[in-house]
Design a protein around this motif. Structure first.
Motif, PDB file in Angstrom:
ATOM      1  N   VAL A  81       2.231  32.556  14.552  1.00 29.47           N
ATOM      2  CA  VAL A  81       2.447  34.002  14.749  1.00 29.47           C
ATOM      3  C   VAL A  81       3.761  34.366  14.070  1.00 29.47           C
ATOM      4  CG1 VAL A  81       2.810  35.832  16.457  1.00 29.47           C
ATOM      5  CG2 VAL A  81       1.221  33.950  16.958  1.00 29.47           C
ATOM      6  N   ALA A  82       3.743  35.353  13.167  1.00 30.90           N
ATOM      7  CA  ALA A  82       4.973  35.684  12.428  1.00 30.90           C
ATOM      8  C   ALA A  82       5.211  37.184  12.422  1.00 30.90           C
ATOM      9  CB  ALA A  82       4.858  35.175  10.988  1.00 30.90           C
ATOM     10  N   HIS A  83       6.493  37.549  12.547  1.00 32.10           N
ATOM     11  CA  HIS A  83       6.851  38.954  12.327  1.00 32.10           C
ATOM     12  C   HIS A  83       7.415  39.108  10.924  1.00 32.10           C
ATOM     13  CE1 HIS A  83      11.155  38.305  12.711  1.00 32.10           C
ATOM     14  NE2 HIS A  83      11.037  37.783  13.929  1.00 32.10           N
ATOM     15  N   LEU A  84       7.636  40.356  10.530  1.00 32.43           N
ATOM     16  CA  LEU A  84       8.035  40.644   9.139  1.00 32.43           C
ATOM     17  C   LEU A  84       9.417  41.272   9.085  1.00 32.43           C
ATOM     18  CD1 LEU A  84       4.571  42.146   8.574  1.00 32.43           C
ATOM     19  CD2 LEU A  84       5.356  40.095   7.415  1.00 32.43           C
ATOM     20  N   ALA A  85      10.141  41.168  10.220  1.00 28.90           N
ATOM     21  CA  ALA A  85      11.399  41.911  10.357  1.00 28.90           C
ATOM     22  C   ALA A  85      12.598  41.073   9.931  1.00 28.90           C
ATOM     23  CB  ALA A  85      11.558  42.346  11.811  1.00 28.90           C
ATOM     24  N   GLY A  86      13.458  41.652   9.086  1.00 28.39           N
ATOM     25  CA  GLY A  86      14.661  40.945   8.663  1.00 28.39           C
ATOM     26  C   GLY A  86      15.690  40.843   9.760  1.00 28.39           C
ATOM     27  N   ALA A  87      15.694  41.825  10.670  1.00 30.51           N
ATOM     28  CA  ALA A  87      16.762  41.876  11.678  1.00 30.51           C
ATOM     29  C   ALA A  87      16.447  41.029  12.908  1.00 30.51           C
ATOM     30  CB  ALA A  87      16.986  43.324  12.102  1.00 30.51           C
ATOM     31  N   LEU A  88      15.181  40.625  13.085  1.00 29.13           N
ATOM     32  CA  LEU A  88      14.802  39.942  14.337  1.00 29.13           C
ATOM     33  C   LEU A  88      14.800  38.429  14.185  1.00 29.13           C
ATOM     34  CD1 LEU A  88      11.718  42.043  15.550  1.00 29.13           C
ATOM     35  CD2 LEU A  88      14.134  42.347  16.148  1.00 29.13           C
ATOM     36  N   GLY A  89      15.249  37.762  15.264  1.00 32.84           N
ATOM     37  CA  GLY A  89      15.127  36.312  15.320  1.00 32.84           C
ATOM     38  C   GLY A  89      13.764  35.930  15.874  1.00 32.84           C
ATOM     39  N   SER A 146       8.928  33.942  10.761  1.00 34.44           N
ATOM     40  CA  SER A 146       9.151  35.253  10.183  1.00 34.44           C
ATOM     41  C   SER A 146       9.031  35.179   8.666  1.00 34.44           C
ATOM     42  CB  SER A 146      10.556  35.752  10.557  1.00 34.44           C
ATOM     43  OG  SER A 146      10.825  36.963   9.884  1.00 34.44           O
ATOM     44  N   LEU A 147       8.398  36.186   8.112  1.00 33.49           N
ATOM     45  CA  LEU A 147       8.311  36.321   6.651  1.00 33.49           C
ATOM     46  C   LEU A 147       8.772  37.749   6.358  1.00 33.49           C
ATOM     47  CD1 LEU A 147       5.223  35.394   4.468  1.00 33.49           C
ATOM     48  CD2 LEU A 147       6.558  37.437   4.112  1.00 33.49           C
ATOM     49  N   HIS A 148       9.996  37.876   5.862  1.00 36.81           N
ATOM     50  CA  HIS A 148      10.577  39.205   5.653  1.00 36.81           C
ATOM     51  C   HIS A 148      10.636  39.526   4.159  1.00 36.81           C
ATOM     52  CE1 HIS A 148      14.344  41.741   5.063  1.00 36.81           C
ATOM     53  NE2 HIS A 148      13.469  42.545   5.582  1.00 36.81           N
ATOM     54  N   ALA A 182      12.147  38.632  -3.107  1.00 44.83           N
ATOM     55  CA  ALA A 182      12.465  37.440  -2.313  1.00 44.83           C
ATOM     56  C   ALA A 182      11.877  37.643  -0.914  1.00 44.83           C
ATOM     57  CB  ALA A 182      13.964  37.239  -2.240  1.00 44.83           C
ATOM     58  N   ALA A 183      11.740  36.560  -0.157  1.00 49.00           N
ATOM     59  CA  ALA A 183      11.229  36.676   1.211  1.00 49.00           C
ATOM     60  C   ALA A 183      12.057  35.779   2.121  1.00 49.00           C
ATOM     61  CB  ALA A 183       9.763  36.265   1.270  1.00 49.00           C
ATOM     62  N   GLY A 184      12.669  36.370   3.139  1.00 48.26           N
ATOM     63  CA  GLY A 184      13.418  35.587   4.134  1.00 48.26           C
ATOM     64  C   GLY A 184      12.431  34.875   5.046  1.00 48.26           C
ATOM     65  N   ILE A 185      12.582  33.545   5.145  1.00 54.26           N
ATOM     66  CA  ILE A 185      11.622  32.750   5.918  1.00 54.26           C
ATOM     67  C   ILE A 185      12.347  32.059   7.077  1.00 54.26           C
ATOM     68  CG2 ILE A 185      10.077  30.717   5.844  1.00 54.26           C
ATOM     69  CD1 ILE A 185       9.033  33.019   4.128  1.00 54.26           C
ATOM     70  N   ARG A 241       2.356  32.504  -2.552  1.00 47.68           N
ATOM     71  CA  ARG A 241       1.007  32.967  -2.934  1.00 47.68           C
ATOM     72  C   ARG A 241       0.965  34.490  -3.086  1.00 47.68           C
ATOM     73  NH1 ARG A 241      -2.566  29.804   1.471  1.00 47.68           N
ATOM     74  NH2 ARG A 241      -4.337  30.895   0.539  1.00 47.68           N
ATOM     75  N   LEU A 242       1.840  35.178  -2.354  1.00 46.54           N
ATOM     76  CA  LEU A 242       1.900  36.647  -2.471  1.00 46.54           C
ATOM     77  C   LEU A 242       2.799  37.084  -3.630  1.00 46.54           C
ATOM     78  CD1 LEU A 242       2.191  37.522   1.332  1.00 46.54           C
ATOM     79  CD2 LEU A 242       0.314  38.224  -0.171  1.00 46.54           C
ATOM     80  N   GLY A 243       3.393  36.104  -4.323  1.00 45.06           N
ATOM     81  CA  GLY A 243       4.223  36.427  -5.493  1.00 45.06           C
ATOM     82  C   GLY A 243       5.700  36.538  -5.209  1.00 45.06           C
ATOM     83  N   MET A 244       6.122  36.047  -4.001  1.00 41.98           N
ATOM     84  CA  MET A 244       7.544  36.180  -3.628  1.00 41.98           C
ATOM     85  C   MET A 244       8.280  34.845  -3.755  1.00 41.98           C
ATOM     86  SD  MET A 244       7.452  38.759  -0.374  1.00 41.98           S
ATOM     87  CE  MET A 244       6.079  38.098   0.532  1.00 41.98           C
ATOM     88  N   MET A 245       9.610  34.937  -3.780  1.00 37.78           N
ATOM     89  CA  MET A 245      10.449  33.734  -3.794  1.00 37.78           C
ATOM     90  C   MET A 245      10.995  33.522  -2.381  1.00 37.78           C
ATOM     91  SD  MET A 245      10.924  35.478  -6.868  1.00 37.78           S
ATOM     92  CE  MET A 245      12.431  36.369  -6.721  1.00 37.78           C
ATOM     93  N   PRO A 246      10.562  32.446  -1.684  1.00 36.61           N
ATOM     94  CA  PRO A 246      11.036  32.241  -0.317  1.00 36.61           C
ATOM     95  C   PRO A 246      12.498  31.790  -0.251  1.00 36.61           C
ATOM     96  CG  PRO A 246       9.562  30.465  -0.991  1.00 36.61           C
ATOM     97  CD  PRO A 246       9.583  31.445  -2.121  1.00 36.61           C
ATOM     98  N   VAL A 247      13.225  32.308   0.760  1.00 32.53           N
ATOM     99  CA  VAL A 247      14.620  31.908   1.010  1.00 32.53           C
ATOM    100  C   VAL A 247      14.709  31.613   2.500  1.00 32.53           C
ATOM    101  CG1 VAL A 247      17.038  32.621   0.909  1.00 32.53           C
ATOM    102  CG2 VAL A 247      15.376  33.652  -0.651  1.00 32.53           C
TER     103      VAL A 247
END
Ligand SMILES: NC(=O)c1ccc[n+]([C@@H]2O[C@H](COP(=O)([O-])OP(=O)(O)OC[C@H]3O[C@@H](n4cnc5c(N)ncnc54)[C@H](OP(=O)(O)O)[C@@H]3O)[C@@H](O)[C@H]2O)c1
Length: 253
Positions: free
Chosen positions: A75-83, A99-101, A118-121, A138-144
């Motif tokens: 289960v993942a949220h997409l929020a940068g601010a949430l832990g 999380s995948l932001h 980029a995507a915050g993971i 796979r969605l075309g982002m660079m994970p960080v």
């Protein structure tokens, strides 16, 4: 860790609708899509590998508590601010969380994808982090990777880079209008090429090389004349930015 094959997207606003279009193109089957306007409870999530919570940040905890999920699911949220604490209810039911932001601004009603961002993971386990990093690619982002400890600082950086730029631009528009009597739209059009040109340089050079203006030339006389002309309530911002520009100035060879 096996790749994610199936997904559910809960929420269909700016990011949710982009996910609904892009996940199938990235090879995931969307088995369930849900919005609160359906008036129904969240859908059954059996066979769903990853549940993506595309709802406003302050709705994540409550929605997560209503999900029927368990071991083997993510289960993942997409929020940068949430832990990840916001997903504790799913964790307690045995699911992995994460999380995948996407580091990109999405607007409702506009067709947008994830390519090039980029995507915050974050993830509750190495496996969850790996799967979300793979999904980002796979969605075309660079994970960080951005764990809970660094999350607030990571998100502050993102806010400075987006909303911070817009707020700064609006103050430049205010000063320009005061100086020229232009309308807001005319001032915006006059200043925008300057802003976009300056930011465009950052694609290929570090900030120190992209900088122009009196601070980088060490022209203190011009800075003093700006300070005299500026509205009083803009001085603090101007001084803070001048100090930041002086920090970027390279030492004389
Ligand atoms: N937008 C961006 O630029 C952006 C970028 C990166 C990450 N994010 C993150 O992505 C997530 C979704 O943001 P968004 O911009 O897509 O939001 P959004 O456009 O406002 O869409 C939110 C969706 O959630 C639904 N919703 C609203 N309140 C709800 C509640 N209390 N319970 C259940 N569903 C609810 C909305 O339904 P209605 O249509 O009925 O209101 C809508 O379908 C957030 O965590 C945000 O931080 C956003």
């Amino acid at each position: 860790m096996k790749p994610l094959r199936t997904a559910a997207v809960l929420g269909a606003g700016a990011v949710g609708s982009a996910l609904l279009k892009e996940l199938p193109l990235a090879g995931l089957r969307v088995l369930a899509a849900w919005t609160r306007s359906s008036g129904l409870e969240p859908p059954p999530l059996i066979d769903v590998d990853v549940v993506l919570l595309a709802v406003p940040d302050d709705a994540v905890t409550a929605l997560c508590a209503r999900l029927e999920v368990g071991p083997g699911q993510l289960v993942a949220h997409l929020a940068g601010a949430l832990g990840l604490k916001t997903l504790l209810a799913a964790r307690r039911k045995g699911a992995r969380t994460g999380s995948l932001h996407p580091l990109r601004a999405f607007v409702r009603g506009r067709r947008q994808d994830f390519h090039g961002a980029a995507a915050g993971i974050a993830g509750s386990s190495a496996g969850a982090r790996d799967q979300l990093a793979q999904l980002a690619r796979r969605l075309g982002m660079m994970p960080v990777e951005t764990g809970d400890k660094a999350r607030a600082l990571y998100h502050a950086a993102a806010v400075l880079a987006a909303g911070g730029q817009v707020a700064l631009f609006s103050e430049a528009v205010r000063a320009f209008r005061k100086a020229t009597g232009s309308s807001e739209a005319a001032a915006r059009s006059a200043l925008l090429p300057l802003t976009l040109g300056a930011l465009e340089k950052l694609r290929s050079t570090p900030a120190a090389d992209a900088l122009t203006g009196p601070a980088i030339r060490g022209d203190l006389e011009t800075i003093a004349s700006h300070r005299k002309a500026l509205p009083k309530d803009l001085l603090e911002l101007y001084d803070a930015l001048t100090a930041a520009m002086l920090r970027l100035k390279k030492p004389e060879a």
